[in-house]
Design a protein around this motif. Sequence first.
Motif: not given
Length: 308
Positions: A161-163, A214-215, A246-251, A299-308
């Motif tokens: 499941v993804e909450v 669980v995500f 178990h995992g985070l979906v960062l948005s 821009k490409e991969a626009y969430f990547l910088e915050d995710a790192l």
Amino acid sequence: MRNKLFTPVTFGPLTLRNRTIRSAAFESMCPGNNPSQMLLDYHRSVAAGGVGMTTVAYAAVTQSGLSFDRQLWLRPSIIPRLHELTKAVHDEGAAVGIQIGHCGNMSHKNICGVTPISASSGFNLYSPTFVRGMEKEELPEMAKAYGNAVNLAREAGFDAVEVHAGHGYLISQFLSPYTNRRKDEYGGSLENRMRFMDMVMEEVMKAAGNDMAVFVKMNMRDGFKGGMEIDESIQVAKRLLELGVHGLVLSGGFVSKAPMYVMRGAMPIRSMSYYMNCWWLKYGVRMFGKWMIPSVPFKEAYFLEDAL
């Protein structure tokens, strides 16, 4: 050459054949809030394409959580049909997850059957509709609805499941200082604003047990001044991991306030207004949309910088 993308990965009790996941993007394939043959065929084809997991989206945990009329409402009567879908995906060798959530103020009485609810009372121009702030006595029951949804997902054969705790939906409305103006123990400090999320996730993790992954989809930034920023989001992420996710979906982004922070690029004003039923909002968006809803450059991969 063997790319890491195509190697197995494990999330809690679930091991995927590779690291590609069809994200939980709304399909609009559930007339009457029921799963259709089109929905089954769609996810079966995604699985046949070789992904590690495909995710059905978005399933409301209660009728009041519906934001569209072709959206899935997770309830006992549809479990047999959902089981056909999960079996079809499993037969193709992929895992299958389902996104569960409640839209909060992102609805209308014509769709969800009641006055939309949120962390606080107010008016949502997106719908447009008046919104009722939830009484704190209602919160445990809503949290249990998420746990019940997990049990229904297991019965239907889902692996995960993804909450949905982002994009300005109900959990996000409690987390964000923009929508949470409560004066009780569920408002104010971040610790207080996380209390409803904590309550929901305790029910979810209890229901998930040791056989479901669980995500959680969460915002890194709400995308506008006065919303959540990365410093608070890091604390939210730490709390979720402490709770056993178990995992985070960062948005990021708020559908009702900063929708283009989620997707980026030019605002599709004419396409969006075409589907609006409210005549004054339709023409208002056409005339003033580019000032009402600011666009965010792509821009490409626009969430990547915050995710790192």
